[in-house]
Design a protein around this motif. Structure first.
Motif, PDB file in Angstrom:
ATOM      1  N   ARG A   1       0.825  -1.205   0.000  1.00  0.00           N
ATOM      2  CA  ARG A   1       0.000   0.000   0.000  1.00  0.00           C
ATOM      3  C   ARG A   1       0.861   1.257   0.000  1.00  0.00           C
ATOM      4  NH1 ARG A   1      -3.565  -3.094   3.562  1.00  0.00           N
ATOM      5  NH2 ARG A   1      -2.671  -2.110   5.421  1.00  0.00           N
ATOM      6  N   GLN A   2       2.138   1.102   0.343  1.00  0.00           N
ATOM      7  CA  GLN A   2       3.051   2.240   0.347  1.00  0.00           C
ATOM      8  C   GLN A   2       3.635   2.531  -1.038  1.00  0.00           C
ATOM      9  OE1 GLN A   2       3.120   3.827   3.279  1.00  0.00           O
ATOM     10  NE2 GLN A   2       1.762   2.165   3.956  1.00  0.00           N
ATOM     11  N   LEU A   3       3.359   1.668  -2.010  1.00  0.00           N
ATOM     12  CA  LEU A   3       3.865   1.885  -3.365  1.00  0.00           C
ATOM     13  C   LEU A   3       2.981   2.900  -4.077  1.00  0.00           C
ATOM     14  CD1 LEU A   3       4.695  -1.785  -4.449  1.00  0.00           C
ATOM     15  CD2 LEU A   3       6.294  -0.023  -3.685  1.00  0.00           C
ATOM     16  N   GLY A   4       3.488   4.117  -4.262  1.00  0.00           N
ATOM     17  CA  GLY A   4       2.703   5.171  -4.904  1.00  0.00           C
ATOM     18  C   GLY A   4       3.237   5.526  -6.277  1.00  0.00           C
ATOM     19  N   PRO A   5       2.501   6.350  -7.005  1.00  0.00           N
ATOM     20  CA  PRO A   5       2.918   6.745  -8.361  1.00  0.00           C
ATOM     21  C   PRO A   5       4.295   7.387  -8.414  1.00  0.00           C
ATOM     22  CG  PRO A   5       0.623   7.337  -7.971  1.00  0.00           C
ATOM     23  CD  PRO A   5       1.166   6.879  -6.657  1.00  0.00           C
TER      24      PRO A   5
ATOM     25  N   GLU B   1      -4.479   0.520  -5.943  1.00  0.00           N
ATOM     26  CA  GLU B   1      -5.241   0.967  -7.111  1.00  0.00           C
ATOM     27  C   GLU B   1      -4.672   2.237  -7.733  1.00  0.00           C
ATOM     28  OE1 GLU B   1      -9.484   0.701  -7.194  1.00  0.00           O
ATOM     29  OE2 GLU B   1      -9.509  -0.700  -5.524  1.00  0.00           O
ATOM     30  N   ALA B   2      -4.079   3.108  -6.922  1.00  0.00           N
ATOM     31  CA  ALA B   2      -3.490   4.324  -7.492  1.00  0.00           C
ATOM     32  C   ALA B   2      -2.379   3.977  -8.477  1.00  0.00           C
ATOM     33  CB  ALA B   2      -2.942   5.211  -6.379  1.00  0.00           C
ATOM     34  N   LEU B   3      -1.611   2.938  -8.161  1.00  0.00           N
ATOM     35  CA  LEU B   3      -0.548   2.498  -9.058  1.00  0.00           C
ATOM     36  C   LEU B   3      -1.130   1.767 -10.266  1.00  0.00           C
ATOM     37  CD1 LEU B   3       2.431   3.046  -8.611  1.00  0.00           C
ATOM     38  CD2 LEU B   3       2.705   0.698  -7.832  1.00  0.00           C
ATOM     39  N   MET B   4      -2.174   0.967 -10.039  1.00  0.00           N
ATOM     40  CA  MET B   4      -2.852   0.308 -11.154  1.00  0.00           C
ATOM     41  C   MET B   4      -3.323   1.336 -12.174  1.00  0.00           C
ATOM     42  SD  MET B   4      -5.313  -2.573  -9.443  1.00  0.00           S
ATOM     43  CE  MET B   4      -4.703  -3.973  -8.506  1.00  0.00           C
ATOM     44  N   ALA B   5      -3.894   2.425 -11.686  1.00  0.00           N
ATOM     45  CA  ALA B   5      -4.450   3.451 -12.575  1.00  0.00           C
ATOM     46  C   ALA B   5      -3.356   4.076 -13.434  1.00  0.00           C
ATOM     47  CB  ALA B   5      -5.166   4.515 -11.753  1.00  0.00           C
ATOM     48  N   VAL B   6      -2.223   4.413 -12.838  1.00  0.00           N
ATOM     49  CA  VAL B   6      -1.138   5.038 -13.598  1.00  0.00           C
ATOM     50  C   VAL B   6      -0.584   4.075 -14.638  1.00  0.00           C
ATOM     51  CG1 VAL B   6       1.173   6.016 -13.440  1.00  0.00           C
ATOM     52  CG2 VAL B   6      -0.538   6.602 -11.722  1.00  0.00           C
ATOM     53  N   ILE B   7      -0.388   2.820 -14.250  1.00  0.00           N
ATOM     54  CA  ILE B   7       0.156   1.833 -15.188  1.00  0.00           C
ATOM     55  C   ILE B   7      -0.804   1.633 -16.358  1.00  0.00           C
ATOM     56  CG2 ILE B   7       0.788  -0.594 -15.466  1.00  0.00           C
ATOM     57  CD1 ILE B   7       1.751  -0.499 -12.524  1.00  0.00           C
TER      58      ILE B   7
ATOM     59  N   SER C   1      -5.498 -13.226  -7.415  1.00  0.00           N
ATOM     60  CA  SER C   1      -6.599 -13.739  -6.601  1.00  0.00           C
ATOM     61  C   SER C   1      -7.905 -13.123  -7.084  1.00  0.00           C
ATOM     62  CB  SER C   1      -6.392 -13.408  -5.122  1.00  0.00           C
ATOM     63  OG  SER C   1      -6.532 -12.004  -4.905  1.00  0.00           O
ATOM     64  N   THR C   2      -9.024 -13.696  -6.648  1.00  0.00           N
ATOM     65  CA  THR C   2     -10.324 -13.143  -7.047  1.00  0.00           C
ATOM     66  C   THR C   2     -10.527 -11.750  -6.457  1.00  0.00           C
ATOM     67  OG1 THR C   2     -11.392 -14.283  -5.181  1.00  0.00           O
ATOM     68  CG2 THR C   2     -11.379 -15.413  -7.309  1.00  0.00           C
ATOM     69  N   GLN C   3     -10.069 -11.539  -5.227  1.00  0.00           N
ATOM     70  CA  GLN C   3     -10.211 -10.228  -4.609  1.00  0.00           C
ATOM     71  C   GLN C   3      -9.444  -9.170  -5.386  1.00  0.00           C
ATOM     72  OE1 GLN C   3      -8.976 -10.093  -0.513  1.00  0.00           O
ATOM     73  NE2 GLN C   3      -9.474  -7.941  -0.255  1.00  0.00           N
ATOM     74  N   ASN C   4      -8.203  -9.488  -5.750  1.00  0.00           N
ATOM     75  CA  ASN C   4      -7.412  -8.542  -6.529  1.00  0.00           C
ATOM     76  C   ASN C   4      -7.941  -8.396  -7.951  1.00  0.00           C
ATOM     77  OD1 ASN C   4      -5.544  -7.792  -4.524  1.00  0.00           O
ATOM     78  ND2 ASN C   4      -4.328  -9.626  -4.881  1.00  0.00           N
ATOM     79  N   ALA C   5      -8.538  -9.451  -8.492  1.00  0.00           N
ATOM     80  CA  ALA C   5      -9.138  -9.351  -9.827  1.00  0.00           C
ATOM     81  C   ALA C   5     -10.262  -8.323  -9.838  1.00  0.00           C
ATOM     82  CB  ALA C   5      -9.658 -10.718 -10.265  1.00  0.00           C
ATOM     83  N   ARG C   6     -11.075  -8.313  -8.798  1.00  0.00           N
ATOM     84  CA  ARG C   6     -12.156  -7.323  -8.733  1.00  0.00           C
ATOM     85  C   ARG C   6     -11.601  -5.904  -8.657  1.00  0.00           C
ATOM     86  NH1 ARG C   6     -14.831 -11.724  -6.111  1.00  0.00           N
ATOM     87  NH2 ARG C   6     -13.783 -11.298  -4.121  1.00  0.00           N
ATOM     88  N   ARG C   7     -10.472  -5.723  -7.973  1.00  0.00           N
ATOM     89  CA  ARG C   7      -9.868  -4.388  -7.903  1.00  0.00           C
ATOM     90  C   ARG C   7      -9.297  -3.963  -9.255  1.00  0.00           C
ATOM     91  NH1 ARG C   7      -5.720  -2.946  -5.151  1.00  0.00           N
ATOM     92  NH2 ARG C   7      -4.651  -4.956  -5.184  1.00  0.00           N
ATOM     93  N   LEU C   8      -8.884  -4.931 -10.065  1.00  0.00           N
ATOM     94  CA  LEU C   8      -8.279  -4.632 -11.363  1.00  0.00           C
ATOM     95  C   LEU C   8      -9.304  -4.242 -12.425  1.00  0.00           C
ATOM     96  CD1 LEU C   8      -5.728  -4.643 -13.180  1.00  0.00           C
ATOM     97  CD2 LEU C   8      -6.068  -7.113 -13.481  1.00  0.00           C
ATOM     98  N   ARG C   9     -10.559  -4.577 -12.220  1.00  0.00           N
ATOM     99  CA  ARG C   9     -11.583  -4.404 -13.259  1.00  0.00           C
ATOM    100  C   ARG C   9     -11.599  -3.018 -13.903  1.00  0.00           C
ATOM    101  NH1 ARG C   9     -17.051  -7.429 -11.182  1.00  0.00           N
ATOM    102  NH2 ARG C   9     -17.829  -6.614 -13.149  1.00  0.00           N
ATOM    103  N   PRO C  10     -11.484  -1.913 -13.145  1.00  0.00           N
ATOM    104  CA  PRO C  10     -11.543  -0.590 -13.801  1.00  0.00           C
ATOM    105  C   PRO C  10     -10.318  -0.251 -14.642  1.00  0.00           C
ATOM    106  CG  PRO C  10     -12.044  -0.443 -11.439  1.00  0.00           C
ATOM    107  CD  PRO C  10     -11.434  -1.779 -11.680  1.00  0.00           C
ATOM    108  N   TYR C  11      -9.261  -1.077 -14.572  1.00  0.00           N
ATOM    109  CA  TYR C  11      -7.985  -0.706 -15.187  1.00  0.00           C
ATOM    110  C   TYR C  11      -7.560  -1.689 -16.282  1.00  0.00           C
ATOM    111  CZ  TYR C  11      -8.301   1.646 -10.726  1.00  0.00           C
ATOM    112  OH  TYR C  11      -8.767   2.385  -9.659  1.00  0.00           O
ATOM    113  N   LEU C  12      -8.501  -2.444 -16.811  1.00  0.00           N
ATOM    114  CA  LEU C  12      -8.176  -3.461 -17.812  1.00  0.00           C
ATOM    115  C   LEU C  12      -7.903  -2.870 -19.192  1.00  0.00           C
ATOM    116  CD1 LEU C  12     -10.861  -6.093 -16.773  1.00  0.00           C
ATOM    117  CD2 LEU C  12      -8.384  -6.435 -16.670  1.00  0.00           C
ATOM    118  N   ASN C  13      -8.597  -1.809 -19.553  1.00  0.00           N
ATOM    119  CA  ASN C  13      -8.480  -1.246 -20.893  1.00  0.00           C
ATOM    120  C   ASN C  13      -7.036  -0.846 -21.185  1.00  0.00           C
ATOM    121  OD1 ASN C  13      -9.109  -0.164 -23.410  1.00  0.00           O
ATOM    122  ND2 ASN C  13      -9.526   1.856 -22.542  1.00  0.00           N
TER     123      ASN C  13
END
Length: 318
Positions: free
Chosen positions: A118-122, A146-152, A168-180
């Motif tokens: 969680r300490q890994l930021g943009p 998620e902040a890092l997912m968004a930038v990547i 994991s399924t939990q992390n997969a749900r967090r990834l959903r907005p950043y698939l494109n």
């Protein structure tokens, strides 16, 4: 001749503790077996396998200023993984993954303490801009905030191909907005359901769910199916199931998915056809199960080519 590529991994480098009971585990009781400790993490394991195959690899991650953190940094150096972008955070403790296997070596249950990520930021990506620019591929895992997912997803993926393992399924749900915009996503069937919200109970449902990811903007989807191999589809219209003959003996399947992703990336870097990339991925996953360590130290191109002398079975669906 193989092409040497540079791959930057952004994600987990942690300590794995695994317990393998000698017989069928009894819940709520102490089970006799073997306990194994090793440095792991999905991104770490993918990079470690790629290093054994001959790729140039670097990791961006974080560890605590503790015993496990020093073990992780020592492991990275020993494996030839560039660790200059691994931050040491004195106020945090190094991530740990605890897994209990069943008598066949498959995961029964696991607990992960990944709070340090969680300490890994943009700002870490800004500091690593030169390393990102020189990388041929990026590989990421679902442990990222998620902040890092968004930038990547929004700033890096349009410029560099990114392979993402949901973990994991939990992390997969967090990834959903950043698939494109991601090049490749490598879920198992449960993670595919979590990514899409669609049923995956049979072959046709699985194909429709994978197609949904293509519709969202992913370039290629590779669904891992354990002993049944994998399913692949991409925006070029390729769609196929593929598998290799199963292993006669499995020491541990914990690192198979990470090795699979490494083999796939190796194939991508060689600009191989999809079937060749999948065969390399399947062979790497199979070889990973032949050793108790999460990363099989005998991983090599020679070993994979020996496995691939057995014929693969392909089913085309379009």
């Amino acid at each position: 001749m193989s092409t040497v590529s540079h791959i930057l991994g952004i994600g987990a480098a942690n300590v794995d503790v695994s317990g393998h009971p000698h017989s069928s585990p009894v819940l709520r009781d102490s089970n006799m077996g073997q306990v194994h400790t090793a440095v792991g993490g999905v991104t770490h394991n993918i990079l470690a396998n790629l290093a054994l195959l001959g790729a140039g690899v670097q990791q961006l991650s974080a560890v605590g200023d503790d015993l496990y953190g020093r073990a992780v940094l020592s492991d990275l150096r020993a494996r030839g993984i560039d660790s200059q972008q691994v931050a040491v955070l004195p106020a945090c403790h190094t991530a740990t993954h605890l897994v209990v296997l069943d008598e066949q070596g498959d995961m029964l249950v696991a607990v992960s303490d990944l709070s340090i990520y969680r300490q890994l930021g943009p700002e870490l990506l800004t500091a690593a801009q030169h390393d990102i620019e020189r990388a041929d591929w990026l590989v990421c895992d679902g442990s990222l905030p998620e902040a890092l997912m968004a930038v990547i997803s929004r700033q890096i993926a349009p410029q560099k191909p990114v392979l993402w393992d949901p973990v994991s399924t939990q992390n997969a749900r967090r990834l959903r907005p950043y698939l494109n915009g991601l090049h490749t996503v490598t879920p198992n069937v449960y993670e595919l359901a979590a990514l899409t919200g669609l049923p995956v109970g049979d072959r046709r449902q699985l194909q429709l769910a994978a197609q949904r990811l293509l519709d969202i903007g992913v370039q290629a989807v590779v669904v891992t199916l354990g002993a049944r191999g994998c399913y692949y589809c991409d925006r070029a219209g390729n769609s196929l199931f593929r598998h290799l003959p199963p292993a006669k003996q499995v020491h541990s399947a914990v690192g198979a998915g990470d090795a699979f992703a490494a083999g796939l990336l190796w194939g991508y870097c060689q600009k191989s056809a999809p079937t060749q990339c999948l065969d390399m991925a399947l062979a790497a996953g199979l070889l990973a199960t032949q050793h108790p360590d999460t990363v099989n130290p005998h991983m090599s191109l020679t070993a994979l080519q020996a496995l691939l002398r057995a014929p693969a079975v392909t089913s085309c669906n379009r």
